[in-house]
Enzyme design. Structure first.
Site, PDB file in Angstrom:
ATOM      1  N   HIS A 164      -7.114  -3.955   2.260  1.00  0.00           N
ATOM      2  CA  HIS A 164      -5.771  -4.466   2.527  1.00  0.00           C
ATOM      3  C   HIS A 164      -5.528  -4.345   4.034  1.00  0.00           C
ATOM      4  CE1 HIS A 164      -4.687  -3.448  -1.895  1.00  0.00           C
ATOM      5  NE2 HIS A 164      -5.079  -4.705  -1.776  1.00  0.00           N
ATOM      6  N   GLU A 192      -3.039  -1.891   5.948  1.00  0.00           N
ATOM      7  CA  GLU A 192      -3.111  -0.441   5.722  1.00  0.00           C
ATOM      8  C   GLU A 192      -3.951   0.204   6.822  1.00  0.00           C
ATOM      9  OE1 GLU A 192      -4.310   0.026   1.642  1.00  0.00           O
ATOM     10  OE2 GLU A 192      -2.525  -1.010   0.888  1.00  0.00           O
ATOM     11  N   HIS A 213      -7.362   3.689   1.249  1.00  0.00           N
ATOM     12  CA  HIS A 213      -6.146   2.877   1.360  1.00  0.00           C
ATOM     13  C   HIS A 213      -5.059   3.686   2.048  1.00  0.00           C
ATOM     14  CE1 HIS A 213      -7.066  -0.538  -1.487  1.00  0.00           C
ATOM     15  NE2 HIS A 213      -8.063   0.287  -1.745  1.00  0.00           N
ATOM     16  N   GLU A 217      -5.915   7.553  -1.111  1.00  0.00           N
ATOM     17  CA  GLU A 217      -4.683   7.056  -0.494  1.00  0.00           C
ATOM     18  C   GLU A 217      -4.179   8.065   0.530  1.00  0.00           C
ATOM     19  OE1 GLU A 217      -3.040   4.234  -1.037  1.00  0.00           O
ATOM     20  OE2 GLU A 217      -3.640   3.476  -3.021  1.00  0.00           O
TER      21      GLU A 217
END
Length: 288
Positions: A23, A26, A121, A194
């Protein structure tokens, strides 16, 4: 001089595969990945031991077109690449297609054990670093999957095991973690790592600490360090330990996880039962 296990002819390779920036918006994931890379190629004694016993494959940017264009989530053609792992197109999702083909090729190689897949991420609402893992019917496999996040929680003060969760949400079915978790054998562990866009809270305190580029890279270095604990290679590290190759000295955090350490049995030495070549080739062909 430590013996370089991975360079010995015929030696079975233990592979850790890491990806980031699927992504494009990010950006913290790139700093975490940079921290991993910088540490692994450094002269730190822990890094030397890791290089001698593990093979790290790192794809630091899965969505370069989206990054170049300044997109937040999609690729040049408007695809959320992290929903197309099951059937990536070499035309529409070339980076995903290439990485998946490489993973399947390594998995088919009897001399390679693909033991970890970690996709990095950044999260827009949660605090701290944390992981997503998969849910399995086999309770022992499920418990073994929790070992690495628990160890990382011991090494990184900004990593939260209490925020780590294991799920099989339908909306996540096309992600790398979910798809590869179903494809690879039961001794391979697939995670989404994350990290917050904003800040983290150290255990035992209530004050939020803003993340900086250095803090993100420090989390990456701690991810790399955790493989030393997981594979029980601590006794091979030369003493005294040199400082991590950064401008400031760092100490191991005193933060302790609230959970038990879990089943820390020697997973590293367990040889996976490879799936048949025909089965994986069918998976690979179906992806085309």
């Amino acid at each position: 001089m430590l013996h370089r296990v991975n360079l010995r002819p015929g030696a079975e390779q233990k592979v850790v595969f890491i990806t980031a920036r699927v992504h494009p918006g990010e950006t913290p994931s790139s700093f975490v990945c940079q921290g991993i890379i910088d540490f692994l190629v450094s002269q730190h004694p822990i890094a030397k031991v890791l290089r001698d016993h593990l093979v790290f494959k790192i794809a630091p940017m899965l969505n370069p077109d989206g990054v170049y264009l300044g997109n937040y989530r999609c690729s040049l053609m408007g695809f959320d690449l992290n929903r197309h792992w099951a059937n990536p197109s070499p035309w529409a999702h070339p980076t995903l297609h290439g990485v998946k083909q490489l993973i399947v090729e390594m998995y088919n190689n009897p001399k390679i054990n693909l033991e970890f897949y970690i996709d990095i991420h950044a999260h827009s609402t949660m605090m701290n670093g944390f992981m997503y893992g998969n849910i399995f019917e086999n309770e022992e496999r499920f418990q073994r999957q929790a070992v690495f996040p628990k160890l990382l929680c011991q090494n990184a003060e900004d990593f939260s095991y209490s925020s780590t969760s294991f799920n099989r949400d339908a909306v996540k079915a096309g992600t790398g973690r979910r798809f590869l978790g179903g494809l690879l054998n039961d001794t391979s562990y697939c995670y989404t790592l994350e990290v917050s866009f904003y800040s983290y809270i150290v255990g035992g305190t209530t004050a939020a600490v803003p993340y900086t580029e250095e803090a993100y890279m420090k989390l990456g270095r701690n991810v790399a360090r955790t493989f030393l604990d997981y594979y029980r290679l601590n006794s091979l590290v030369e003493r005294p330990l040199a400082a991590t190759p950064k401008t400031r000295k760092e100490k191991l955090p005193v933060f302790k996880c609230t959970t038990q350490q879990g089943q820390g049995t020697s997973h590293a030495d367990r040889k996976p039962e490879k799936r048949s070549q025909a089965h994986l080739k069918d998976q690979s062909l179906s992806a085309q």
